[in-house]
Design a protein around this motif. Structure first.
Motif, PDB file in Angstrom:
ATOM      1  N   ILE A 294      32.930 -86.381 -51.527  1.00  0.00           N
ATOM      2  CA  ILE A 294      33.282 -87.149 -52.755  1.00  0.00           C
ATOM      3  C   ILE A 294      33.050 -88.598 -52.280  1.00  0.00           C
ATOM      4  O   ILE A 294      32.431 -89.424 -53.133  1.00  0.00           O
ATOM      5  N   GLU A 295      33.588 -88.869 -51.158  1.00  0.00           N
ATOM      6  CA  GLU A 295      33.497 -90.598 -50.816  1.00  0.00           C
ATOM      7  C   GLU A 295      32.113 -90.866 -50.654  1.00  0.00           C
ATOM      8  O   GLU A 295      31.786 -91.962 -51.273  1.00  0.00           O
ATOM      9  N   ALA A 296      31.102 -90.059 -50.022  1.00  0.00           N
ATOM     10  CA  ALA A 296      29.933 -90.743 -50.059  1.00  0.00           C
ATOM     11  C   ALA A 296      29.131 -90.822 -51.233  1.00  0.00           C
ATOM     12  O   ALA A 296      28.390 -91.654 -51.570  1.00  0.00           O
ATOM     13  N   ILE A 297      29.374 -89.701 -52.163  1.00  0.00           N
ATOM     14  CA  ILE A 297      28.728 -89.742 -53.523  1.00  0.00           C
ATOM     15  C   ILE A 297      29.540 -91.098 -54.210  1.00  0.00           C
ATOM     16  O   ILE A 297      28.560 -91.908 -55.117  1.00  0.00           O
ATOM     17  N   ALA A 298      30.667 -91.301 -54.246  1.00  0.00           N
ATOM     18  CA  ALA A 298      31.245 -92.183 -55.029  1.00  0.00           C
ATOM     19  C   ALA A 298      30.504 -93.679 -54.560  1.00  0.00           C
ATOM     20  O   ALA A 298      30.355 -94.538 -55.361  1.00  0.00           O
ATOM     21  N   LEU A 299      30.722 -93.669 -53.204  1.00  0.00           N
ATOM     22  CA  LEU A 299      29.977 -94.961 -52.588  1.00  0.00           C
ATOM     23  C   LEU A 299      28.551 -95.292 -53.056  1.00  0.00           C
ATOM     24  O   LEU A 299      28.050 -96.388 -53.489  1.00  0.00           O
ATOM     25  N   ALA A 300      27.967 -94.138 -53.129  1.00  0.00           N
ATOM     26  CA  ALA A 300      26.212 -94.387 -53.425  1.00  0.00           C
ATOM     27  C   ALA A 300      26.255 -94.705 -55.029  1.00  0.00           C
ATOM     28  O   ALA A 300      25.681 -95.361 -55.417  1.00  0.00           O
ATOM     29  N   THR A 301      27.108 -94.050 -55.677  1.00  0.00           N
ATOM     30  CA  THR A 301      27.262 -94.231 -57.244  1.00  0.00           C
ATOM     31  C   THR A 301      27.557 -96.009 -57.518  1.00  0.00           C
ATOM     32  O   THR A 301      27.027 -96.431 -58.308  1.00  0.00           O
ATOM     33  N   LEU A 302      28.682 -96.405 -56.748  1.00  0.00           N
ATOM     34  CA  LEU A 302      29.204 -97.881 -56.700  1.00  0.00           C
ATOM     35  C   LEU A 302      27.860 -98.722 -56.328  1.00  0.00           C
ATOM     36  O   LEU A 302      27.516 -99.648 -56.936  1.00  0.00           O
ATOM     37  N   ARG A 303      27.317 -98.359 -55.135  1.00  0.00           N
ATOM     38  CA  ARG A 303      26.058 -99.068 -54.751  1.00  0.00           C
ATOM     39  C   ARG A 303      25.034 -99.250 -55.807  1.00  0.00           C
ATOM     40  O   ARG A 303      24.562 -99.944 -56.045  1.00  0.00           O
ATOM     41  N   GLU A 304      24.625 -98.133 -56.430  1.00  0.00           N
ATOM     42  CA  GLU A 304      23.788 -98.011 -57.474  1.00  0.00           C
ATOM     43  C   GLU A 304      24.207 -98.735 -58.692  1.00  0.00           C
ATOM     44  O   GLU A 304      23.443 -99.535 -59.140  1.00  0.00           O
ATOM     45  N   ARG A 305      25.474 -98.765 -58.985  1.00  0.00           N
ATOM     46  CA  ARG A 305      25.759 -99.658 -60.337  1.00  0.00           C
ATOM     47  C   ARG A 305      25.847-101.304 -59.767  1.00  0.00           C
ATOM     48  O   ARG A 305      25.334-102.075 -60.552  1.00  0.00           O
ATOM     49  N   MET A 306      26.149-101.583 -58.510  1.00  0.00           N
ATOM     50  CA  MET A 306      25.851-102.810 -58.010  1.00  0.00           C
ATOM     51  C   MET A 306      24.620-103.183 -58.154  1.00  0.00           C
ATOM     52  O   MET A 306      24.349-104.310 -58.441  1.00  0.00           O
TER      53      MET A 306
END
Ligand SMILES: Nc1nc2c(ncn2[C@@H]2O[C@H](COP(=O)(O)OP(=O)(O)OP(=O)(O)O)[C@@H](O)[C@H]2O)c(=O)[nH]1
Length: 341
Positions: free
Chosen positions: A295-307
């Protein structure tokens, strides 16, 4: 349905979060067929997750109700200790007990994937025509997020496809064995006599991740010395001497032999460990930890993508302007940015 019909036409680069692009894969049909044991559908689903296809989210959702059944074994060790040979022997032994087996051979240094490796073709032949075995090699170099996010997804595919056991094999270099250990219920660490593995194991922190040690190539001189060295190192590590803690057993194997090779003893130790995992609650804890990491990895990747979306945006420009003007500081600006995301 033809494979062309299942082709994914991404009109934007896909990210590990599966948020971008257009999807054209018939996921429900693929999952249904995979569950019926159709190897091509299994392969296709793994490709979808490995390539971070836009269908990733749909695949994950469709697989979820069918997962949680497979026992996950990790197998790691230095190059040449006999991982492939041992995997093959384990698969053979597990098949003999009627279990359905999936193998994910993860090569952290290879840019090739999809079963293109020579070694896997050789091994495929070994199990050719056996519908109870799926073998898949995965490369993690050059892939978004690497081993850490594509392997658990592939694992889910094999789990949903009805594999009783999924074996993840990787060469023990860098972080890969730690990542494997975090995915597996039971981690096997292979060492071989005369390779200085014992010392390397201690250095790499492998002692901490091993649930079962396998001293392969026990037909060679020095196997008993290797066993003794390992036993000594284990006695130094305090963790294993506490009451109720698991003490990693050490098993000698000659994986290249067809019979009398020690593989049955390895399976016995795996079974004992499985029972300990259930009785101690550690099994549940490991699975929760595994899900939390995902979950953490996906959340971080999503955040990075939004960034990424934010980069160069007007909102970021405004915040930057205020920091430059001394009206805000970068920490406050970052908080405001995160609030907006
Ligand atoms: N003598 C002996 N040779 C073995 C044994 N197990 C494997 N081998 C041989 O050791 C060599 C390496 O075995 P692999 O199974 O390819 O080793 P690996 O760890 O997968 O190697 P990498 O793919 O390089 O990481 C092969 O030539 C095997 O036949 C064993 O128990 N005894």
């Amino acid at each position: 349905m033809t494979s062309e019909g299942l082709a994914v036409q991404a009109d934007a680069p896909a990210g590990p979060t599966g948020r971008r692009g257009r999807r054209a894969a018939d996921v429900p049909t693929l999952v249904e067929r995979a569950r019926e044991g159709d190897a091509r559908s299994v392969a296709r689903l793994i490709s979808l997750v490995e390539d971070a296809s836009p269908a990733l989210r749909e695949v994950a959702a469709a697989l979820a109700p069918h997962t949680g059944h497979a026992q996950v074994l990790g197998l790691t060790g230095s190059p040449g200790v006999g991982k492939s040979t041992t995997t093959t022997a384990l698969v053979r032994a597990l098949r003999a007990t009627g279990k359905r087996v999936g193998v994910l051979a993860v090569d952290p240094s290879s840019p090739f994937s999809g079963g293109a490796l020579l070694g896997d073709r050789v091994r495929m032949q070994d199990h050719a025509g056996d519908s109870g075995v799926y073998i898949r090699s995965m490369a993690s170099r050059g892939h978004l997020g690497g081993l850490s996010w594509s392997t658990p997804q592939a694992l889910r595919v094999l789990d949903a496809a009805g594999c009783d056991v999924v074996l993840i094999e990787t060469v023990g270099v860098g972080q890969s064995e730690l990542e494997i250990a975090s995915l597996a219920d039971t981690t096997l660490v292979l060492v071989a006599p005369g390779m200085g593995d014992g010392i390397q194991a201690a250095k790499a922190g492998i002692l901490e991740v091993a649930d079962v040690f396998v001293v392969n190539k026990a037909d060679r001189d020095g196997a008993d010395t290797t066993v003794r060295d390992l036993r000594y190192m284990l006695s130094l590590g305090g963790r294993h001497s506490e009451a109720g803690q698991w003490r990693p057993p050490i098993v000698k194997t000659v994986a290249s032999r067809d019979a009398d090779n020690g593989i049955d003893q390895v399976l016995e130790k795996i079974e004992t460990h499985r029972e300990w995992l259930a009785a101690s609650g550690e099994g549940q804890r490991r699975r929760s930890e595994r899900a939390a990491r995902e979950i953490e990895a996906i959340a971080l990747a999503t955040l990075r993508e939004r960034m990424g979306d934010v980069h160069g945006s007007a909102a970021l420009g405004t915040l930057a302007g205020r920091v430059v003007a001394g009206e805000s500081d970068p920490y406050r600006a970052a908080d405001e940015l995160l609030d907006e995301l």
